[in-house]
Motif scaffolding. Structure first.
Motif, mmCIF file in Angstrom:
data_model
loop_
_atom_site.group_PDB
_atom_site.id
_atom_site.type_symbol
_atom_site.label_atom_id
_atom_site.label_comp_id
_atom_site.label_asym_id
_atom_site.label_seq_id
_atom_site.Cartn_x
_atom_site.Cartn_y
_atom_site.Cartn_z
ATOM 1 N N ALA A 10 0.851 -1.185 0.000
ATOM 2 C CA ALA A 10 0.000 0.000 0.000
ATOM 3 C C ALA A 10 0.891 1.240 0.000
ATOM 4 O O ALA A 10 1.966 1.243 0.605
ATOM 5 N N THR A 11 0.432 2.268 -0.659
ATOM 6 C CA THR A 11 1.221 3.483 -0.820
ATOM 7 C C THR A 11 1.164 4.368 0.420
ATOM 8 O O THR A 11 0.093 4.591 0.991
ATOM 9 N N VAL A 12 2.323 4.886 0.791
ATOM 10 C CA VAL A 12 2.400 5.981 1.763
ATOM 11 C C VAL A 12 2.647 7.280 1.004
ATOM 12 O O VAL A 12 1.974 8.293 1.224
ATOM 13 N N VAL A 13 3.642 7.250 0.100
ATOM 14 C CA VAL A 13 3.913 8.390 -0.773
ATOM 15 C C VAL A 13 4.080 7.863 -2.200
ATOM 16 O O VAL A 13 4.945 7.033 -2.451
ATOM 17 N N ASN A 14 3.253 8.350 -3.114
ATOM 18 C CA ASN A 14 3.355 7.958 -4.513
ATOM 19 C C ASN A 14 4.498 8.720 -5.164
ATOM 20 O O ASN A 14 4.559 9.948 -5.098
ATOM 21 N N ALA A 15 5.404 7.988 -5.837
ATOM 22 C CA ALA A 15 6.638 8.580 -6.359
ATOM 23 C C ALA A 15 6.488 9.268 -7.717
ATOM 24 O O ALA A 15 7.432 9.900 -8.189
ATOM 25 N N LYS A 74 10.293 10.268 -5.513
ATOM 26 C CA LYS A 74 10.586 9.622 -4.226
ATOM 27 C C LYS A 74 9.292 9.075 -3.658
ATOM 28 O O LYS A 74 8.247 9.729 -3.747
ATOM 29 N N GLY A 75 9.369 7.869 -3.073
ATOM 30 C CA GLY A 75 8.149 7.230 -2.612
ATOM 31 C C GLY A 75 8.292 6.536 -1.278
ATOM 32 O O GLY A 75 9.367 6.513 -0.670
ATOM 33 N N ALA A 76 7.192 5.959 -0.837
ATOM 34 C CA ALA A 76 7.172 5.156 0.391
ATOM 35 C C ALA A 76 5.970 4.226 0.313
ATOM 36 O O ALA A 76 4.933 4.590 -0.253
ATOM 37 N N ALA A 77 6.121 3.024 0.860
ATOM 38 C CA ALA A 77 5.053 2.031 0.824
ATOM 39 C C ALA A 77 5.293 1.007 1.926
ATOM 40 O O ALA A 77 6.392 0.935 2.485
#
Length: 290
Positions: free
Chosen positions: A14-19, A24-27
């Motif tokens: 699941a996405t925390v931050v879509n890159a 830059k992202g987080a999941a």
């Protein structure tokens, strides 16, 4: 299983931050899995099937197998690859990244090889670019799926900046609308105006404010991509610690204490689609048989 056959699986994320907007992202990994079975043949042809999804292209999994075989000098071999999945396709839950991880691992297993995590991720990402199913390479999704934890990444530099654990007692509630939404159809240029805000959200996640980042990221992307953000807001009003669009959609993910799940599900029944209830992953990609 005899020599020449490998089975492996990997989890969704699941996405925390879509890159897409800022690179830059987080999941974080969630406990829905895809399994791949690879059988090596002598026919020099690679054929793939996504069981239960006749309309979906097998190009990604076929590309993964070919790239693995080329990487270990077996490009003259062929293979049959099949995947089965608990992960809704084209909903923002990393079905592609999970399928790539599982297929790459299964192919190595079928060839009696043990790859490094870096090899698996690199081959999966390169295959995703070649198959046209990713915009950024999705290192955040791929790494969360492979390691089964939370990750903060620089997708453009292909670096995992940080890993984090998610409380295994939390529940993950997912609303999946009837319509699929393919990431490959999204133009990064159209999301350029989100670059600054998403960089701020990424810094927030890097400081450990994971759930705040997930919620704000979801609201920003829902608005930009034309998804209904009220689904996430309703989950928050029912006690979710975080809720937001995952990936580019179309699914919305809510993270909540177990006693809030019933209220969230009741509220979400006002929207068409299906509701899945799962947990944060406790295990990432694994070989299941050779």
């Amino acid at each position: 299983m005899g020599r020449g056959v490998g089975i492996a699986s990997a989890c969704a994320s699941a996405t925390v931050v879509n890159a897409i907007a800022a690179g830059k992202g987080a999941a974080f990994g969630i406990d829905l899995r895809v399994q791949a079975t690879v059988r090596i043949t002598k026919q020099r042809k690679i054929s793939g099937r996504i069981l239960g999804e006749k309309k979906e292209s097998p190009k990604l999994i076929e590309t993964c197998v070919r790239r693995v075989l080329e990487s270990i000098g077996l490009e003259k071999s062929g293979a049959v690859v099949e995947t089965t999945s608990e992960i809704p396709i084209a909903a923002g839950l990393s079905s592609s990244s999970a399928a790539a991880n599982a297929t790459v691992l299964a192919t190595f297993a079928a060839c009696d090889q043990r790859p490094t995590p870096e090899q698996v991720l690199e081959l999966g990402i390169e295959s995703a670019f070649e198959a046209g199913v990713t915009v950024t390479g999705a290192l955040d999704d791929a790494a969360a799926s492979f390691f089964g934890c939370g990750v903060i990444t620089d997708n453009l530099k292909r670096r995992i900046l940080k890993k984090f654990k998610v409380d295994p007692h939390l529940m993950v509630v997912i609303h999946v609308p009837p319509k699929k939404f393919y990431t490959s159809k999204v133009s990064p240029e159209k999301l350029h105006h989100l670059r600054g805000p998403i960089k701020s959200v990424h810094r927030m996640a890097s400081r450990g404010e994971i759930w705040k980042a997930l919620t704000i990221n979801g609201l920003l992307y829902s608005t930009a991509l034309g998804h209904d953000s009220m689904i996430a807001i309703e989950a928050i009003s029912q006690g979710a610690v975080a809720a937001g669009l995952t990936g580019t959609g179309s699914a919305t993910v809510a993270v909540a204490e177990p006693d809030k799940v019933v209220d969230i599900v009741k509220a979400w029944r006002n929207w068409p689609g299906r509701i899945l209830i799962t947990r944060p992953a406790v295990e990432g990609a694994r070989v299941e048989g050779v």
